[in-house]
Design a protein around this motif. Structure first.
Motif, PDB file in Angstrom:
ATOM      1  N   GLY A  14      -4.316  -2.647 -12.622  1.00  0.00           N
ATOM      2  CA  GLY A  14      -3.553  -1.774 -11.739  1.00  0.00           C
ATOM      3  C   GLY A  14      -2.059  -1.859 -11.990  1.00  0.00           C
ATOM      4  N   ASP A  15      -1.385  -0.730 -11.832  1.00  0.00           N
ATOM      5  CA  ASP A  15       0.081  -0.736 -11.877  1.00  0.00           C
ATOM      6  C   ASP A  15       0.657  -1.198 -10.543  1.00  0.00           C
ATOM      7  OD1 ASP A  15       0.336   0.519 -14.542  1.00  0.00           O
ATOM      8  OD2 ASP A  15      -0.622   2.206 -13.527  1.00  0.00           O
ATOM      9  N   ALA A  16      -0.074  -0.914  -9.466  1.00  0.00           N
ATOM     10  CA  ALA A  16       0.326  -1.377  -8.139  1.00  0.00           C
ATOM     11  C   ALA A  16      -0.925  -1.780  -7.374  1.00  0.00           C
ATOM     12  CB  ALA A  16       1.084  -0.290  -7.388  1.00  0.00           C
ATOM     13  N   TYR A  17      -0.767  -2.799  -6.551  1.00  0.00           N
ATOM     14  CA  TYR A  17      -1.845  -3.291  -5.698  1.00  0.00           C
ATOM     15  C   TYR A  17      -1.391  -3.197  -4.249  1.00  0.00           C
ATOM     16  CZ  TYR A  17      -4.278  -5.082  -9.801  1.00  0.00           C
ATOM     17  OH  TYR A  17      -4.945  -5.170 -10.989  1.00  0.00           O
ATOM     18  N   VAL A  18      -2.345  -2.880  -3.368  1.00  0.00           N
ATOM     19  CA  VAL A  18      -2.042  -2.743  -1.949  1.00  0.00           C
ATOM     20  C   VAL A  18      -2.947  -3.660  -1.139  1.00  0.00           C
ATOM     21  CG1 VAL A  18      -2.177  -1.186   0.040  1.00  0.00           C
ATOM     22  CG2 VAL A  18      -1.181  -0.367  -2.097  1.00  0.00           C
ATOM     23  N   LEU A  19      -2.349  -4.374  -0.194  1.00  0.00           N
ATOM     24  CA  LEU A  19      -3.079  -5.120   0.839  1.00  0.00           C
ATOM     25  C   LEU A  19      -2.597  -4.584   2.179  1.00  0.00           C
ATOM     26  CD1 LEU A  19      -2.809  -8.755  -0.564  1.00  0.00           C
ATOM     27  CD2 LEU A  19      -4.959  -7.530  -0.164  1.00  0.00           C
TER      28      LEU A  19
ATOM     29  N   LEU B 244      -4.088 -13.655  -2.095  1.00  0.00           N
ATOM     30  CA  LEU B 244      -2.905 -13.324  -2.889  1.00  0.00           C
ATOM     31  C   LEU B 244      -3.020 -13.865  -4.318  1.00  0.00           C
ATOM     32  CD1 LEU B 244      -0.153 -13.934  -0.197  1.00  0.00           C
ATOM     33  CD2 LEU B 244      -0.689 -11.745  -1.294  1.00  0.00           C
ATOM     34  N   ARG B 245      -3.586 -15.039  -4.490  1.00  0.00           N
ATOM     35  CA  ARG B 245      -3.748 -15.583  -5.838  1.00  0.00           C
ATOM     36  C   ARG B 245      -4.736 -14.761  -6.655  1.00  0.00           C
ATOM     37  NH1 ARG B 245      -4.109 -20.884  -3.076  1.00  0.00           N
ATOM     38  NH2 ARG B 245      -1.992 -21.760  -3.021  1.00  0.00           N
ATOM     39  N   ARG B 246      -5.788 -14.278  -5.996  1.00  0.00           N
ATOM     40  CA  ARG B 246      -6.746 -13.418  -6.701  1.00  0.00           C
ATOM     41  C   ARG B 246      -6.072 -12.118  -7.151  1.00  0.00           C
ATOM     42  NH1 ARG B 246      -9.392 -17.385  -7.697  1.00  0.00           N
ATOM     43  NH2 ARG B 246     -11.322 -17.966  -6.612  1.00  0.00           N
ATOM     44  N   VAL B 247      -5.216 -11.577  -6.303  1.00  0.00           N
ATOM     45  CA  VAL B 247      -4.463 -10.383  -6.690  1.00  0.00           C
ATOM     46  C   VAL B 247      -3.527 -10.717  -7.850  1.00  0.00           C
ATOM     47  CG1 VAL B 247      -2.779  -8.661  -5.935  1.00  0.00           C
ATOM     48  CG2 VAL B 247      -4.618  -9.365  -4.389  1.00  0.00           C
ATOM     49  N   ARG B 248      -2.847 -11.846  -7.749  1.00  0.00           N
ATOM     50  CA  ARG B 248      -1.908 -12.258  -8.794  1.00  0.00           C
ATOM     51  C   ARG B 248      -2.616 -12.416 -10.138  1.00  0.00           C
ATOM     52  NH1 ARG B 248       0.556 -12.802 -12.409  1.00  0.00           N
ATOM     53  NH2 ARG B 248       2.443 -14.014 -12.919  1.00  0.00           N
ATOM     54  N   GLU B 249      -3.835 -12.959 -10.135  1.00  0.00           N
ATOM     55  CA  GLU B 249      -4.597 -13.138 -11.369  1.00  0.00           C
ATOM     56  C   GLU B 249      -4.937 -11.803 -12.025  1.00  0.00           C
ATOM     57  OE1 GLU B 249      -7.973 -15.266  -9.989  1.00  0.00           O
ATOM     58  OE2 GLU B 249      -6.887 -17.154  -9.671  1.00  0.00           O
TER      59      GLU B 249
ATOM     60  N   GLU C  32       4.149  -6.327 -15.215  1.00  0.00           N
ATOM     61  CA  GLU C  32       4.952  -5.240 -14.662  1.00  0.00           C
ATOM     62  C   GLU C  32       4.355  -4.655 -13.384  1.00  0.00           C
ATOM     63  OE1 GLU C  32       7.885  -4.623 -15.981  1.00  0.00           O
ATOM     64  OE2 GLU C  32       7.421  -6.197 -17.435  1.00  0.00           O
ATOM     65  N   SER C  33       3.226  -5.193 -12.948  1.00  0.00           N
ATOM     66  CA  SER C  33       2.586  -4.685 -11.723  1.00  0.00           C
ATOM     67  C   SER C  33       3.375  -5.120 -10.500  1.00  0.00           C
ATOM     68  CB  SER C  33       1.157  -5.209 -11.613  1.00  0.00           C
ATOM     69  OG  SER C  33       0.373  -4.824 -12.717  1.00  0.00           O
ATOM     70  N   ARG C  34       3.127  -4.471  -9.390  1.00  0.00           N
ATOM     71  CA  ARG C  34       3.743  -4.881  -8.126  1.00  0.00           C
ATOM     72  C   ARG C  34       2.711  -4.821  -7.011  1.00  0.00           C
ATOM     73  NH1 ARG C  34       5.976   0.159  -9.326  1.00  0.00           N
ATOM     74  NH2 ARG C  34       5.761   1.815  -7.754  1.00  0.00           N
ATOM     75  N   LEU C  35       3.012  -5.548  -5.968  1.00  0.00           N
ATOM     76  CA  LEU C  35       2.143  -5.638  -4.794  1.00  0.00           C
ATOM     77  C   LEU C  35       2.881  -5.094  -3.588  1.00  0.00           C
ATOM     78  CD1 LEU C  35      -0.295  -6.741  -3.114  1.00  0.00           C
ATOM     79  CD2 LEU C  35       0.939  -8.929  -3.019  1.00  0.00           C
TER      80      LEU C  35
ATOM     81  N   SER D 247       5.168  -2.636   8.634  1.00  0.00           N
ATOM     82  CA  SER D 247       6.238  -2.711   7.647  1.00  0.00           C
ATOM     83  C   SER D 247       5.602  -2.822   6.262  1.00  0.00           C
ATOM     84  CB  SER D 247       7.134  -3.928   7.912  1.00  0.00           C
ATOM     85  OG  SER D 247       7.808  -3.797   9.141  1.00  0.00           O
ATOM     86  N   ALA D 248       6.371  -2.462   5.226  1.00  0.00           N
ATOM     87  CA  ALA D 248       5.898  -2.543   3.853  1.00  0.00           C
ATOM     88  C   ALA D 248       6.708  -3.602   3.114  1.00  0.00           C
ATOM     89  CB  ALA D 248       6.012  -1.203   3.164  1.00  0.00           C
ATOM     90  N   LEU D 249       6.043  -4.625   2.605  1.00  0.00           N
ATOM     91  CA  LEU D 249       6.695  -5.692   1.860  1.00  0.00           C
ATOM     92  C   LEU D 249       6.316  -5.545   0.390  1.00  0.00           C
ATOM     93  CD1 LEU D 249       5.471  -6.931   4.774  1.00  0.00           C
ATOM     94  CD2 LEU D 249       6.827  -8.875   4.034  1.00  0.00           C
ATOM     95  N   VAL D 250       7.319  -5.347  -0.458  1.00  0.00           N
ATOM     96  CA  VAL D 250       7.069  -5.130  -1.884  1.00  0.00           C
ATOM     97  C   VAL D 250       7.406  -6.403  -2.636  1.00  0.00           C
ATOM     98  CG1 VAL D 250       7.610  -3.698  -3.883  1.00  0.00           C
ATOM     99  CG2 VAL D 250       7.701  -2.696  -1.575  1.00  0.00           C
ATOM    100  N   ALA D 251       6.411  -6.882  -3.424  1.00  0.00           N
ATOM    101  CA  ALA D 251       6.572  -8.145  -4.141  1.00  0.00           C
ATOM    102  C   ALA D 251       6.166  -7.965  -5.598  1.00  0.00           C
ATOM    103  CB  ALA D 251       5.735  -9.241  -3.495  1.00  0.00           C
ATOM    104  N   THR D 252       6.725  -8.813  -6.446  1.00  0.00           N
ATOM    105  CA  THR D 252       6.385  -8.799  -7.875  1.00  0.00           C
ATOM    106  C   THR D 252       5.942 -10.183  -8.299  1.00  0.00           C
ATOM    107  OG1 THR D 252       8.740  -9.163  -8.364  1.00  0.00           O
ATOM    108  CG2 THR D 252       7.940  -6.899  -8.451  1.00  0.00           C
ATOM    109  N   PRO D 253       5.118 -10.270  -9.351  1.00  0.00           N
ATOM    110  CA  PRO D 253       4.671 -11.591  -9.810  1.00  0.00           C
ATOM    111  C   PRO D 253       5.785 -12.359 -10.493  1.00  0.00           C
ATOM    112  CG  PRO D 253       3.830  -9.850 -11.247  1.00  0.00           C
ATOM    113  CD  PRO D 253       4.499  -9.162 -10.093  1.00  0.00           C
ATOM    114  N   VAL D 254       5.725 -13.666 -10.356  1.00  0.00           N
ATOM    115  CA  VAL D 254       6.700 -14.519 -11.035  1.00  0.00           C
ATOM    116  C   VAL D 254       5.974 -15.451 -12.009  1.00  0.00           C
ATOM    117  CG1 VAL D 254       8.369 -14.446  -9.179  1.00  0.00           C
ATOM    118  CG2 VAL D 254       6.597 -16.196  -9.128  1.00  0.00           C
TER     119      VAL D 254
END
Length: 340
Positions: free
Chosen positions: A236-241, A257-262, A267-270, A333-340
């Motif tokens: 996915g280019d973007a993931y939503v929870l 969150l770790r499963r999403v991160r894996e 370049e994806s974002r959550l 609210s919408a919280l936008v995060a990226t993997p590190v």
């Protein structure tokens, strides 16, 4: 101020609060019986309604008469009742119907709040004590309740803050725990070139298939049955929870969150959609405060502040860089995060 007047007002207000559960259970009863659907075409006599829904005529008359006294039904003639704009929402065939929400609230939720003292004394959900297992395990073993839950959540599935994050550059959106497809339908409709993936448990997937097919989007969406604790679809280019993390205690929320991160590429974002509790020096609004109490008696999770989510994300391999705060009481609210 005249303390006797103030006292009288306070007593009336409290008496109204104490009897509010009666009203909610009356709404549950007519929803479960299907009375609003039977009144969809206009007023009907009580004896006719009772025969159609399998109720005792006298009991049903007293129920409708009592509900009419507070504006939930209209008496149009002797022994004859019609819907109001409020009880129209309890019909099963209207957009964003609240019928299944009334049923869920009248059964599992009502019983859980009835034993709130167990939660107060132990810190554990009353639901687990009453039903002998956690809420989602119970849903897995009770297909009818799972269907009711999925439909109830569909009535309020699309966050008000959905337009805030920019999805215009997203080729594939993965909706993790996406319920019956309401959010994915909204996003795919708004972005003609996007494809979607929805991960959910079987009953919700069944309903999502209907939702997306009815919207003409079945060819652009992949539906995956499974648990986000086991894994999340990659690519996915973007993931939503959306309203997922608040259902779980920190340890399990971090596992999700770790499963999403894996599954994510570099370049994806959550995007996480949740109601945010105010920090300790502010009072919560009524909507967020009561939802947190629902989490307390029904589930192991809880609502969180922005700082709480920041720490949760950082501990799971993400960096929170944008927060689109919801406008108004109870807004997501919408919280936008990226993997590190």
């Amino acid at each position: 101020m005249d303390t006797s007047v103030a006292s009288g007002f306070a007593r009336r207000k409290l008496l109204g609060i104490l009897s509010s559960s009666w009203v909610a259970q009356c709404c549950y009863a007519v929803a479960k019986l299907g009375v609003p659907d039977l009144l969809a075409d206009g007023p009907r006599r009580v004896d006719d309604l009772a025969e159609a829904c399998g109720a005792d005529p006298d009991a049903l008359h007293r129920l409708l008469r009592g509900m009419a006294s507070i504006g939930l039904f209209r008496r149009t003639a002797p022994q004859t009742y019609a819907l109001t704009s409020v009880t129209e929402c309890l019909r099963s065939d209207v957009p964003f119907s609240l019928r299944q929400m009334a049923v869920l609230d009248g059964e599992e939720v009502f019983r859980s709040f009835a034993d709130i003292l167990h939660t107060m004394r132990t810190g554990e959900p009353a639901f687990d004590m009453i039903y002998g297992e956690p809420f989602y395990s119970y849903l897995n073993g009770n297909r009818g309740v799972a269907a009711t839950f999925a439909e109830a959540m569909n009535a309020n599935q699309v966050p008000t803050s959905l337009p805030a994050p920019d999805f215009s550059d997203v080729g594939t959106l993965v909706d993790v725990g996406g319920g019956s497809g309401g959010l994915l339908t909204e996003v795919l409709t708004a972005h003609a070139g996007m494809r979607g993936v929805l991960l959910e448990l079987p009953e919700a997937v069944r309903q999502a298939r209907t939702t997306l097919t009815d919207a003409g989007l079945a060819g652009r969406a992949e539906l995956v049955e499974g648990s986000f604790f086991d894994g999340v679809p990659p690519g996915g280019d973007a993931y939503v929870l959306a309203r997922v993390l608040h259902n779980w205690a920190d340890e399990k929320a971090q596992l999700i969150l770790r499963r999403v991160r894996e599954a994510m590429g570099p370049e994806s974002r959550l995007v996480v959609f949740e109601q945010l509790l105010p920090e300790e020096d502010s009072d919560p609004d009524a909507a967020s405060g009561m939802v947190d109490l629902l989490m307390l008696v029904l589930l192991e999770g809880h609502d969180r502040t922005e700082e709480d989510y920041r720490k949760l994300l950082e501990n799971s391999g993400f960096s929170l860089h944008t927060v689109h705060r919801g406008a108004g009481p109870g807004a997501d609210s919408a919280l936008v995060a990226t993997p590190v």
